[in-house]
Write a protein that holds these residues in place. Structure first.
Motif, PDB file in Angstrom:
ATOM      1  N   GLY A   1     -15.087  12.117 -21.266  1.00 33.92           N
ATOM      2  CA  GLY A   1     -14.141  12.258 -20.165  1.00 33.92           C
ATOM      3  C   GLY A   1     -12.835  12.876 -20.608  1.00 33.92           C
TER       4      GLY A   1
ATOM      5  N   ASP B   1     -10.169   5.952 -15.685  1.00 35.47           N
ATOM      6  CA  ASP B   1     -11.257   5.212 -16.334  1.00 35.47           C
ATOM      7  C   ASP B   1     -12.219   6.163 -17.036  1.00 35.47           C
ATOM      8  OD1 ASP B   1     -11.954   6.325 -13.982  1.00 35.47           O
ATOM      9  OD2 ASP B   1     -13.238   4.667 -13.302  1.00 35.47           O
ATOM     10  N   LYS B   2     -12.454   7.318 -16.434  1.00 40.06           N
ATOM     11  CA  LYS B   2     -13.368   8.275 -17.073  1.00 40.06           C
ATOM     12  C   LYS B   2     -12.720   8.944 -18.272  1.00 40.06           C
ATOM     13  CE  LYS B   2     -16.069   9.293 -12.940  1.00 40.06           C
ATOM     14  NZ  LYS B   2     -16.554  10.354 -12.013  1.00 40.06           N
ATOM     15  N   CYS B   3     -11.387   9.063 -18.229  1.00 34.17           N
ATOM     16  CA  CYS B   3     -10.700   9.704 -19.351  1.00 34.17           C
ATOM     17  C   CYS B   3     -10.664   8.815 -20.589  1.00 34.17           C
ATOM     18  CB  CYS B   3      -9.263  10.067 -18.950  1.00 34.17           C
ATOM     19  SG  CYS B   3      -9.180  11.359 -17.692  1.00 34.17           S
TER      20      CYS B   3
ATOM     21  N   SER C   1     -13.192   7.626 -22.027  1.00 30.49           N
ATOM     22  CA  SER C   1     -14.334   7.977 -22.882  1.00 30.49           C
ATOM     23  C   SER C   1     -14.069   9.290 -23.590  1.00 30.49           C
ATOM     24  CB  SER C   1     -15.607   8.065 -22.039  1.00 30.49           C
ATOM     25  OG  SER C   1     -15.506   9.127 -21.116  1.00 30.49           O
TER      26      SER C   1
END
Length: 1158
Positions: free
Chosen positions: A461, A454-456, A458
């Protein structure tokens, strides 16, 4: 060797020749060749003295033979006459005998006929040369005249070639022979003793014979030594050397005896000179002296010849013994070299992992020390051979090749050792490279798995993840495998097929990881280049990838988006969903691979530790147990250790055989599938129970070890094995090993969830834990003391543990408490299938296993006569165990609620099992009566009621239509744990829930009030415990009334201030004896406690009546009171309380005669 044989042959020939010359010289000296007669052969004839050697000489040196007056001359046998004359003519030297003999015939007292007969006999048989015959004619006028006339007429009859001169007197004789050469009988001055002359001649001839025989014996001895074949064994050669040395010493002793004999003979001949220095020896004496000296010289020559030959022969035997020692040492050294060389071949393995390779290298380094020791010994032996060669050893042609072989083998072994070390070092280097590469790959996979999806999504991220991955890839230089062909080329010598497969596997893993990195980086770069999307799919975290996809937030968002027909930044919903499924599959495969790696590690640890365990057991059995049977080590063993091998080692040989031949081999079959190893444990679970026997013997072994640990035997064995730790550390290995298995199985089970074989692993773990529990329980069981019976008869031990226990006794409607103490008794309970044991735990002083507690048996309850109440008021950790219609109640407090629940459930299982067994075997009689009750601990069977009209019913069991039903009361036993009893303060569970009523069970006047019901929880109304087991302790038999509070009792043994001790005490209650053996005391009297006996009894003396009896300690508490020097306890019956009293005016206590034991 041939040269040496020739040398010995030459030495033998030289000795034999010298000894032959000695024999020849002896014969010449004694003139044995010309006349074999010896004085000892004709001694009787010589002693007649009809002829003898005077010892003097004529003017030209002629020997003189005298024929003295001998009246029986005519009666002498011709043989005697010939032998004597032959012997006498051979006594002088050959040179003297060659001149010719002078005969002096003394016939002065005889007649002409005697003269004529003598001359005729001499003329006819004289064996020597004659020079002159002198005849002393008869002295009477007639005979002298007759002799002159007849001699002239008969002269030709004598046929003598020498002159025969007739002499009238000794004066005329002196004109022919000087008077110094004649004896006194013939008018001379020479002393002559015929017996001494015979003695000297006999001794000389005997000595000559000794010299001759000695030389002959030495000849035979030398020939025997030279012809003896040299043995091939050390002991035989040593025995031969000793035998030959003994024979040589015996020969030397014989030579010394002969020398002594010759010396004494020489002294005897020299005796006149020693006695009178002016004495002049005659010619015969001088010749005798020379003869003895020559014989002594020949004897010395014989000794020298023997010594020279013995020196050569002894050197040969000693060199032969040296050769045999050298050959023996060579054979042993050759075996040692072969052994270390064979052991080196075992180090050809390269290991399966770095730890294994390091282990092999450490073993090689350890073995290297042994190899270097053997090589040093080999070099020393080769130098010893060189020294033998330099000392001109006769077997040089045999020693030289052996020395060369030792040096060649040592050189080859050193080369092999270096090659093995280089080989292992290269293998270790490659193993560590592979380990670093594999760890690098695992870290990379973990990095991929740990990046939150999920962070990747962005921009930041993705950039962060990209940077993190790039930083990780920068570490590839020192961890990454570069090229397979280069590895194969560099490590060609150590790469076997398994190692090659391992390299390929790691390399393939590295390639796969790099491809995953590349794909991830491509995706991240795309994400980093895109704008932030309004809706971000949320991928599951790595630790949650085993959850259903439907539960994922990203899935829900994706489904919602797809249902509305939207797309995310131009990417269709199906595409995003496919990516999520692909990522999830990748994570699952990575997780499975990681778990497989962990399982592999655990399996490797199991196998490596198992191999080490087997090797350690082998070392202990070979280095210690076998040495106890070694006669050479018997002198080092102390007396307590002799014949105690089975005590010290227990069944360790059985454990070693099982692991070596069976368990280790079967474990190795599961090396590639560790998740299935639980099957191996399950198959061998029965065999693993041998550890129970070992652990039970461990206290005895520990005690014996502490008793003998400092003895020289153990120190010597430890020194030989080069162990840093003592034997006690290795005796603990089996105990440590059986506990190690459950840890390894837990680890395997942890990494095998969902795999094939996980059920078997769980079952194996449960079984191993069961074995450990059985071992632990058995260790406690063997510590029970004082139980009168066989514990095996009580059935299987189910549980054991320590509890706080109070007892409550009921007599009629009154409750009685023991001694009114409120402190609980600490008891260790053992729950068997057929009985519940109460024991007192006693800590022992000591170390190790001797510090383990022991248990004194106090009480036994048959499970067929037991009931339980699951909850006791006042504490949720308490429960009650009771029997005899609750006349005996034991309130048990567990350390925790969980322990209490476990025990209650286990007791319920036992009772339920007995009830089911009873139901299966129950037969309903038509008359309502039952058979005889069973014995305690026996099978459950139907028994008779004390009241024939009673009926029975078990709660939860449907009533039979044929049976009489009875109303249910609130005190009926509860057997179903599923019923709601929240409103009931106590739960009771017993094998049979029968209720006993005073009236008819169907009476309408009967009310089910609690105080009106007398419950009989014992099966079928009989008591299932013996009289001897009515109390928990000897001093707990006195009953007293309790208050309405919960009855609590304590153990007198736990109250140190109230423990009895020897001394004088004041009686606080009267007791009248019921029999002659009972103690009779009154209040205020003084008794003396003299000594404590067995079974808690004291020898007590009434100081007033002088009565002395044995009294149980439990009864003394009610009889003795406090004084200034000691304390006393009042009777709980007399005072109504358990407080200490200083007054002697309390109520009297009437104790039954059964309370005081004689």
């Amino acid at each position: 060797m041939m040269l040496w044989m020739k040398t010995e042959e030459m030495a033998l020939g030289t000795m034999l020749e010298r000894l032959r010359l000695v024999i020849q010289n002896v014969d010449e000296i004694m003139q044995q060749e010309s006349s074999p007669l010896c004085a000892i052969d004709i001694t009787p004839d010589l002693r007649k003295k009809f002829a003898f050697l005077l010892g003097g000489r004529g003017q030209n040196g002629s020997p003189i033979i005298v024929f003295p007056e001998f009246s029986a001359f005519g009666e002498i046998q011709e043989r005697e006459f010939h032998n004597v004359l032959t012997y006498l003519t051979n006594v002088p030297s050959l040179s003297a005998a060659g001149v010719g003999f002078i005969l002096v015939i003394d016939r002065r007292q005889d007649r002409w006929a005697a003269v004529k007969g003598t001359l005729l006999r001499i003329a006819g048989s004289f064996p020597g040369n004659l020079q002159l015959v002198l005849v002393l004619r008869p002295a009477t006028l007639f005979q002298r005249t007759l002799s002159d006339i007849l001699f002239k007429f008969n002269k030709d009859e004598f046929k003598m070639k020498v002159p025969v001169i007739m002499l009238s007197s000794v004066t005329e004789l002196h004109s022919y022979i000087h008077q110094t050469q004649l004896t006194t009988e013939l008018g001379g001055t020479q002393e002559y003793c015929h017996d001494k002359w015979i003695s000297h001649r006999t001794d000389m001839e005997g000595f000559a014979l000794v010299v001759k025989r000695t030389a002959q014996i030495l000849q035979s001895f030398g020939t025997e030594l030279a012809e003896t074949e040299l043995p091939n064994e050390i002991q035989a050669t040593d025995n031969l050397l000793r035998s030959h040395t003994d024979k040589k010493d015996k020969m030397k002793e014989d030579l010394q005896v002969a020398l002594g004999q010759g010396s004494r003979l020489l002294e005897s001949i020299n005796e006149p000179v020693v006695r009178d220095p002016d004495h002049n020896m005659n010619q015969d004496e001088l010749e005798n002296l020379a003869t003895v000296q020559r014989l002594l010289s020949q004897l010395d020559e014989s000794e020298r010849a023997c010594d020279e030959f013995w020196g050569t022969h002894q050197a040969k035997l000693e060199q032969c013994l040296q050769l045999r020692h050298f050959e023996h040492n060579f054979r042993e050294m050759r075996c040692l070299l072969d052994q270390v060389a064979e052991r080196l071949t075992a180090f050809s393995e390269v290991g399966i992992n770095p730890a294994h390779a390091d282990h092999i290298f450490r073993e090689l380094n350890s073995h290297e020390e042994r190899v270097l020791e053997v090589l040093d010994e080999a070099q020393a032996l080769a130098r010893e051979g060189d020294e033998l060669i330099q000392s001109s050893h006769y077997a040089e042609d045999s020693i030289q090749p052996k020395c060369s072989e030792l040096r060649a083998v040592s050189k080859e072994l050193s080369s092999t050792l270096r090659a093995r070390k280089d080989h292992l070092l290269r293998a270790m280097e490659l193993h560590h490279n592979l380990e670093r590469a594999a760890k690098w790959c695992d870290d990379g996979l973990y990095l991929l798995a740990s990046q939150p999806v999920d962070k990747c999504q962005s921009h930041e991220g993705a950039e962060s993840a990209l940077q993190e991955m790039e930083c990780y890839l920068d570490t590839a230089g020192q961890n990454k495998l570069t090229d397979l062909s280069a590895i194969y080329s560099d490590y060609e010598t150590v790469l076997n097929q398994d190692f090659r497969d391992q390299v390929e596997k790691v390399f393939q893993k590295q390639v796969s990881m790099q491809e995953m990195f590349e794909k991830r980086m491509v995706s991240l770069k795309k994400l980093a280049a895109k704008q932030t999307r309004p809706v971000q799919p949320v991928a599951p975290r790595p630790e949650a990838f085993i959850k259903s996809p439907l539960s994922s937030p990203a899935k829900r968002v994706l489904e919602k988006s797809c249902s509305e027909g939207d797309s995310v930044n131009g990417v269709s919903c199906r595409t995003v969903e496919g990516q999520l499924q692909s990522n999830r599959s990748t994570s699952l495969s990575e997780e499975d691979e990681n778990l497989a790696i962990l399982r592999k590690h655990v399996m490797n640890e199991l196998l490596e530790t198992e191999r080490g365990y087997v090797e350690e057991l082998h070392c202990v059995l070979q280095g210690y147990a076998s040495e106890m049977d070694n006669p050479a080590m018997a002198s080092l063993m102390p007396t307590p250790l002799q014949n105690k091998k089975d005590v010290l080692f227990g069944n360790m040989p059985e454990i070693y055989t099982f692991h070596k031949r069976t368990f280790l081999r079967e474990l190795e079959e599961y090396q590639d599938c560790p998740e299935l190893v639980g099957r191996c444990f399950l198959q061998r679970m029965t065999d693993l129970q041998i550890y129970e026997k070992y652990c039970q013997n461990k206290p005895r072994s520990e005690s014996l070890w502490r008793q003998c640990s400092d003895c020289t035997f153990f120190q010597e064995c430890q020194k030989k094995l080069e162990h840093k730790l003592g034997l006690d550390s290795y005796l603990l290995k089996p105990v440590q090993r059986i506990t190690k298995y459950q840890l390894l199985l837990k680890e395997l089970l942890k990494y095998s969830k969902g795999c094939e074989g996980s059920e078997a692993l769980q079952e194996a773990l449960t079984s191993i834990l069961g074995i450990l529990k059985a071992v632990n329980d058995s260790m406690h069981l063997i510590a029970i003391t004082g139980y009168d019976g066989h514990l095996g008869d009580l059935g299987r031990l189910l549980m054991q543990g320590s509890f706080s226990v109070w007892t409550e006794h009921k007599k009629g409607h009154a409750k009685v408490k023991d001694m009114a103490r409120f402190k609980p008794m600490q008891r260790h309970l053992f729950l068997h299938e057929k009985a519940l044991l109460f024991c007192k735990r006693r800590e022992e002083n000591g170390e190790g296993y001797e510090k383990a507690p022991s248990y004194s048996f106090k009480q036994s309850l048959s499970m067929s006569a037991v009931g339980i109440t699951e909850n006791a008021k006042g504490d949720h950790k308490k429960f009650e165990v009771w029997c005899n219609s609750r006349e005996e109640v034991y309130i048990v407090q567990a350390p925790t609620t969980e322990v209490k629940t476990t025990w209650v459930n286990e007791i319920r299982k036992v009772l339920t099992t007995q009830l089911e067994a009873y139901r299966a075997s129950q037969q309903r009689p038509s008359d309502g009566l039952f058979q005889d009750p069973p014995t305690a601990g026996g099978p459950v069977s139907l028994g008779s009621f004390r009241r024939g009209e009673r009926s029975m019913k078990v709660k939860g069991e449907p009533s039979s239509p044929d049976a009489n039903s009875s109303p249910k009361t609130k005190d009926e036993a509860v057997t179903s744990p599923t019923l709601d009893r929240a409103a009931v303060a106590k739960k009771r569970f017993t094998l049979q829930g029968f209720s006993n009523f005073k009236g008819s069970p169907t009476s309408p006047d009967h009310k089910t009030k609690r105080h009106e019901i007398k419950s009989d929880p014992t099966p079928f109304g009989f008591k299932g415990w013996t009289k001897g087991s009515l109390s928990l302790d000897a001093n707990e038999e006195n009953d007293g009334y309790s208050s309405t509070e919960e009855p609590l009792t304590s153990d007198p043994e736990d109250e140190g201030g109230k423990k009895l001790c020897a001394g004088k005490y004041t009686v606080v209650s009267d007791y009248e004896k019921c029999s002659a053996q009972d103690l009779s005391v009154k209040n205020g009297e003084t008794v003396q406690l003299i000594k404590e006996g067995e079974d808690g009894q004291w020898f007590v003396k009434n100081l007033k009546t002088k009565q002395e009896v044995w009294v149980a300690a439990a009864n003394l508490y009610t009889l003795i009171g406090e004084s200034t020097s000691c304390q006393s306890l009042t009777s709980s019956e007399g005072s109504g309380s358990g407080n200490l009293s200083t007054s002697s005016s309390c109520c009297e206590t009437n104790t039954s005669s059964s309370d005081i034991k004689p």
